[in-house]
Design a protein around this motif. Structure first.
Motif, PDB file in Angstrom:
ATOM      1  N   ALA A   9     -10.097  67.541 -38.710  1.00  0.00           N
ATOM      2  CA  ALA A   9      -9.462  66.282 -38.322  1.00  0.00           C
ATOM      3  C   ALA A   9     -10.290  65.553 -37.275  1.00  0.00           C
ATOM      4  CB  ALA A   9      -8.054  66.557 -37.790  1.00  0.00           C
ATOM      5  N   VAL A  10     -10.854  66.332 -36.326  1.00  0.00           N
ATOM      6  CA  VAL A  10     -11.691  65.716 -35.294  1.00  0.00           C
ATOM      7  C   VAL A  10     -12.939  65.104 -35.906  1.00  0.00           C
ATOM      8  CG1 VAL A  10     -13.117  66.199 -33.273  1.00  0.00           C
ATOM      9  CG2 VAL A  10     -10.835  67.198 -33.450  1.00  0.00           C
ATOM     10  N   TRP A  11     -13.599  65.848 -36.808  1.00  0.00           N
ATOM     11  CA  TRP A  11     -14.797  65.321 -37.450  1.00  0.00           C
ATOM     12  C   TRP A  11     -14.474  64.107 -38.313  1.00  0.00           C
ATOM     13  CZ3 TRP A  11     -19.524  65.859 -36.107  1.00  0.00           C
ATOM     14  CH2 TRP A  11     -19.966  67.011 -35.477  1.00  0.00           C
ATOM     15  N   ARG A  12     -13.337  64.115 -38.989  1.00  0.00           N
ATOM     16  CA  ARG A  12     -12.937  62.974 -39.798  1.00  0.00           C
ATOM     17  C   ARG A  12     -12.697  61.749 -38.933  1.00  0.00           C
ATOM     18  NH1 ARG A  12      -8.618  64.921 -41.678  1.00  0.00           N
ATOM     19  NH2 ARG A  12      -9.649  66.200 -43.274  1.00  0.00           N
ATOM     20  N   PHE A  13     -12.041  61.975 -37.778  1.00  0.00           N
ATOM     21  CA  PHE A  13     -11.791  60.869 -36.855  1.00  0.00           C
ATOM     22  C   PHE A  13     -13.101  60.299 -36.322  1.00  0.00           C
ATOM     23  CE2 PHE A  13     -11.407  59.538 -32.402  1.00  0.00           C
ATOM     24  CZ  PHE A  13     -10.544  58.467 -32.538  1.00  0.00           C
ATOM     25  N   LEU A  14     -14.017  61.171 -35.935  1.00  0.00           N
ATOM     26  CA  LEU A  14     -15.302  60.711 -35.413  1.00  0.00           C
ATOM     27  C   LEU A  14     -16.103  59.964 -36.480  1.00  0.00           C
ATOM     28  CD1 LEU A  14     -16.410  63.805 -33.292  1.00  0.00           C
ATOM     29  CD2 LEU A  14     -15.471  61.632 -32.474  1.00  0.00           C
ATOM     30  N   THR A  15     -16.022  60.455 -37.713  1.00  0.00           N
ATOM     31  CA  THR A  15     -16.739  59.777 -38.803  1.00  0.00           C
ATOM     32  C   THR A  15     -16.193  58.386 -39.040  1.00  0.00           C
ATOM     33  OG1 THR A  15     -17.183  61.905 -39.870  1.00  0.00           O
ATOM     34  CG2 THR A  15     -17.383  59.922 -41.227  1.00  0.00           C
ATOM     35  N   TYR A  16     -14.854  58.281 -39.120  1.00  0.00           N
ATOM     36  CA  TYR A  16     -14.238  56.972 -39.325  1.00  0.00           C
ATOM     37  C   TYR A  16     -14.515  56.043 -38.150  1.00  0.00           C
ATOM     38  CZ  TYR A  16     -11.634  58.813 -43.320  1.00  0.00           C
ATOM     39  OH  TYR A  16     -11.280  59.346 -44.532  1.00  0.00           O
ATOM     40  N   ALA A  17     -14.479  56.586 -36.938  1.00  0.00           N
ATOM     41  CA  ALA A  17     -14.745  55.755 -35.762  1.00  0.00           C
ATOM     42  C   ALA A  17     -16.172  55.228 -35.782  1.00  0.00           C
ATOM     43  CB  ALA A  17     -14.496  56.564 -34.490  1.00  0.00           C
ATOM     44  N   PHE A  18     -17.111  56.077 -36.171  1.00  0.00           N
ATOM     45  CA  PHE A  18     -18.511  55.654 -36.243  1.00  0.00           C
ATOM     46  C   PHE A  18     -18.696  54.578 -37.313  1.00  0.00           C
ATOM     47  CE2 PHE A  18     -22.706  56.117 -38.238  1.00  0.00           C
ATOM     48  CZ  PHE A  18     -23.519  55.844 -37.147  1.00  0.00           C
ATOM     49  N   VAL A  19     -18.101  54.780 -38.492  1.00  0.00           N
ATOM     50  CA  VAL A  19     -18.240  53.809 -39.577  1.00  0.00           C
ATOM     51  C   VAL A  19     -17.625  52.468 -39.182  1.00  0.00           C
ATOM     52  CG1 VAL A  19     -17.544  53.266 -41.935  1.00  0.00           C
ATOM     53  CG2 VAL A  19     -18.348  55.566 -41.373  1.00  0.00           C
ATOM     54  N   ILE A  20     -16.430  52.514 -38.597  1.00  0.00           N
ATOM     55  CA  ILE A  20     -15.767  51.273 -38.185  1.00  0.00           C
ATOM     56  C   ILE A  20     -16.583  50.553 -37.122  1.00  0.00           C
ATOM     57  CG2 ILE A  20     -13.724  50.332 -37.030  1.00  0.00           C
ATOM     58  CD1 ILE A  20     -12.096  52.544 -38.386  1.00  0.00           C
ATOM     59  N   THR A  21     -17.149  51.312 -36.181  1.00  0.00           N
ATOM     60  CA  THR A  21     -17.987  50.702 -35.144  1.00  0.00           C
ATOM     61  C   THR A  21     -19.208  50.016 -35.747  1.00  0.00           C
ATOM     62  OG1 THR A  21     -17.293  52.387 -33.552  1.00  0.00           O
ATOM     63  CG2 THR A  21     -19.292  51.149 -33.047  1.00  0.00           C
ATOM     64  N   MET A  22     -19.860  50.665 -36.707  1.00  0.00           N
ATOM     65  CA  MET A  22     -21.023  50.070 -37.358  1.00  0.00           C
ATOM     66  C   MET A  22     -20.641  48.814 -38.141  1.00  0.00           C
ATOM     67  SD  MET A  22     -23.747  51.743 -36.524  1.00  0.00           S
ATOM     68  CE  MET A  22     -22.951  51.740 -34.894  1.00  0.00           C
ATOM     69  N   VAL A  23     -19.481  48.857 -38.789  1.00  0.00           N
ATOM     70  CA  VAL A  23     -19.026  47.673 -39.523  1.00  0.00           C
ATOM     71  C   VAL A  23     -18.810  46.497 -38.577  1.00  0.00           C
ATOM     72  CG1 VAL A  23     -17.116  46.707 -40.868  1.00  0.00           C
ATOM     73  CG2 VAL A  23     -18.018  48.973 -41.429  1.00  0.00           C
ATOM     74  N   VAL A  24     -18.181  46.772 -37.443  1.00  0.00           N
ATOM     75  CA  VAL A  24     -17.940  45.706 -36.460  1.00  0.00           C
ATOM     76  C   VAL A  24     -19.255  45.163 -35.932  1.00  0.00           C
ATOM     77  CG1 VAL A  24     -16.979  45.205 -34.188  1.00  0.00           C
ATOM     78  CG2 VAL A  24     -15.667  46.574 -35.814  1.00  0.00           C
ATOM     79  N   VAL A  25     -20.196  46.060 -35.617  1.00  0.00           N
ATOM     80  CA  VAL A  25     -21.496  45.631 -35.094  1.00  0.00           C
ATOM     81  C   VAL A  25     -22.211  44.740 -36.098  1.00  0.00           C
ATOM     82  CG1 VAL A  25     -23.798  46.451 -34.458  1.00  0.00           C
ATOM     83  CG2 VAL A  25     -21.766  47.599 -33.556  1.00  0.00           C
ATOM     84  N   MET A  26     -22.118  45.078 -37.388  1.00  0.00           N
ATOM     85  CA  MET A  26     -22.801  44.281 -38.408  1.00  0.00           C
ATOM     86  C   MET A  26     -22.066  42.984 -38.718  1.00  0.00           C
ATOM     87  SD  MET A  26     -24.296  47.102 -41.099  1.00  0.00           S
ATOM     88  CE  MET A  26     -22.739  47.970 -41.289  1.00  0.00           C
ATOM     89  N   MET A  27     -20.746  42.966 -38.533  1.00  0.00           N
ATOM     90  CA  MET A  27     -19.974  41.773 -38.871  1.00  0.00           C
ATOM     91  C   MET A  27     -19.967  40.731 -37.756  1.00  0.00           C
ATOM     92  SD  MET A  27     -18.947  42.011 -41.949  1.00  0.00           S
ATOM     93  CE  MET A  27     -17.754  40.654 -41.955  1.00  0.00           C
ATOM     94  N   VAL A  28     -20.209  41.166 -36.520  1.00  0.00           N
ATOM     95  CA  VAL A  28     -20.170  40.212 -35.401  1.00  0.00           C
ATOM     96  C   VAL A  28     -21.179  39.077 -35.578  1.00  0.00           C
ATOM     97  CG1 VAL A  28     -20.697  39.964 -32.935  1.00  0.00           C
ATOM     98  CG2 VAL A  28     -19.115  41.735 -33.705  1.00  0.00           C
ATOM     99  N   PRO A  29     -22.464  39.349 -35.901  1.00  0.00           N
ATOM    100  CA  PRO A  29     -23.389  38.214 -36.109  1.00  0.00           C
ATOM    101  C   PRO A  29     -22.953  37.289 -37.235  1.00  0.00           C
ATOM    102  CG  PRO A  29     -24.588  40.271 -35.862  1.00  0.00           C
ATOM    103  CD  PRO A  29     -23.151  40.646 -36.010  1.00  0.00           C
ATOM    104  N   LEU A  30     -22.404  37.856 -38.312  1.00  0.00           N
ATOM    105  CA  LEU A  30     -21.928  37.017 -39.410  1.00  0.00           C
ATOM    106  C   LEU A  30     -20.773  36.138 -38.962  1.00  0.00           C
ATOM    107  CD1 LEU A  30     -22.014  36.247 -42.412  1.00  0.00           C
ATOM    108  CD2 LEU A  30     -20.469  38.174 -42.857  1.00  0.00           C
ATOM    109  N   TYR A  31     -19.840  36.721 -38.209  1.00  0.00           N
ATOM    110  CA  TYR A  31     -18.712  35.927 -37.710  1.00  0.00           C
ATOM    111  C   TYR A  31     -19.204  34.836 -36.767  1.00  0.00           C
ATOM    112  CZ  TYR A  31     -14.426  34.686 -35.242  1.00  0.00           C
ATOM    113  OH  TYR A  31     -13.389  33.991 -34.689  1.00  0.00           O
ATOM    114  N   TRP A  32     -20.163  35.172 -35.907  1.00  0.00           N
ATOM    115  CA  TRP A  32     -20.688  34.176 -34.969  1.00  0.00           C
ATOM    116  C   TRP A  32     -21.378  33.034 -35.727  1.00  0.00           C
ATOM    117  CZ3 TRP A  32     -20.584  31.399 -31.017  1.00  0.00           C
ATOM    118  CH2 TRP A  32     -21.706  30.735 -30.527  1.00  0.00           C
ATOM    119  N   MET A  33     -22.068  33.354 -36.796  1.00  0.00           N
ATOM    120  CA  MET A  33     -22.700  32.306 -37.600  1.00  0.00           C
ATOM    121  C   MET A  33     -21.649  31.365 -38.181  1.00  0.00           C
ATOM    122  SD  MET A  33     -25.014  32.692 -41.048  1.00  0.00           S
ATOM    123  CE  MET A  33     -23.544  33.190 -41.984  1.00  0.00           C
ATOM    124  N   LEU A  34     -20.554  31.928 -38.693  1.00  0.00           N
ATOM    125  CA  LEU A  34     -19.492  31.101 -39.264  1.00  0.00           C
ATOM    126  C   LEU A  34     -18.843  30.219 -38.203  1.00  0.00           C
ATOM    127  CD1 LEU A  34     -17.819  33.741 -41.629  1.00  0.00           C
ATOM    128  CD2 LEU A  34     -19.441  31.946 -42.242  1.00  0.00           C
TER     129      LEU A  34
END
Length: 278
Positions: A9-34
């Motif tokens: 459960a801990v590893w699953r949580f860390l994996t999801y947290a990492f993926v969500i963080t990367m998604v946010v990091v990649m989406m911020v420049p796109l949102y700023w462009m819009l």
């Protein structure tokens, strides 16, 4: 057992947290462009930056259209990318079929020579291609942008890998039934390669859509410009039109997003199929 579940459960949580963080990091420049596309020039560089969309999108687009005729630029890019993608799909699928299912002299050396061209940077090819296009009197034409890249090495490699999965017995049965080689390719090979063709179509479209240096050298008149060249025209020596650049960049990603959304399932399955073939 309970400790193992807790660890999972801990590893699953860390994996999801990492993926969500990367998604946010990649989406911020796109949102700023819009958001920036909806802001007037004077609000673009203000601090702290504004994160709520404004109401100046249409005004920015009108200024962009007056300066560049961006509608024509989009039309040019769409035409070049669509024609190139269709032509390259035909050539790459035929080349991949030949390398996968036919035996001929020097087949392997020719194939690996084609793959070796991938290591050549486009900067190395621009001058020879420009001289060739000038001798053919093809400068400032769309065919000079489309034809030199039509037989794409990545496309040939991807289609070869996928075509190898077609059973040879199936092709032999078709030959025994009187089918010509073209009928075998068109009616048997291609229908089984739909996912791979969709994946390759996205790759080819994106390649041509983003091509900048070579069209910059070949195209001379403003009414022939593609989107990357048009974007470069908005950066001047004394002023950079950030508002217009953001509008143009926002509109430039729309065709790619639509294409990927339409073909996303075929794209994923096609890429995976090509990676699993030996």
């Amino acid at each position: 057992m309970r400790d193992q579940r807790r660890k999972d459960a801990v590893w699953r949580f860390l994996t999801y947290a990492f993926v969500i963080t990367m998604v946010v990091v990649m989406m911020v420049p796109l949102y700023w462009m819009l958001v920036a596309a909806t802001l007037p020039q004077e609000q673009f560089l203000q601090f702290p930056p504004r994160l709520i969309p404004g109401t100046a999108f249409l005004d920015n687009f009108a200024a962009l259209q007056e300066r560049l005729d961006f509608v024509r630029t989009i039309r040019n890019s769409v035409f070049i990318a669509v024609v190139y993608t269709l032509l390259s799909l035909v050539l790459c699928s035929m080349g991949g079929f030949a390398f996968a299912k036919y035996e001929f002299k020097y087949k392997e050396p020719i194939f690996y020579t084609i793959l070796a061209t991938l290591v050549l940077p486009i900067q190395l090819l621009v001058i020879p291609l420009f001289l060739l296009m000038a001798q053919l009197d093809w400068t400032n034409t769309f065919r000079a942008i489309i034809l030199p890249w039509a037989a794409n090495p990545i496309g040939i490699f991807l289609m070869r890998q996928n075509m190898k999965s077609i059973p040879d017995a199936l092709l032999e049965s078709a030959r025994m039934d009187g089918a010509t080689e073209f009928q075998i390719f068109y009616r048997i090979a291609l229908p089984t390669m739909r996912s791979s063709l969709a994946a390759l179509a996205i790759i080819l479209f994106l390649f041509q859509w983003d091509l900048f240096l070579y069209p910059l050298v070949i195209l001379e008149s403003a009414d022939m410009y593609t989107i990357p060249i048009g974007l470069a025209q908005l950066t001047g020596f004394q002023r950079i039109y950030y508002d217009q650049i953001m509008v143009a960049a926002t509109l430039a990603i729309v065709p790619m997003v639509v294409l990927f959304l339409v073909l996303q399932k075929q794209f994923v399955s096609g890429i995976l199929a090509g990676s699993l073939k030996e």
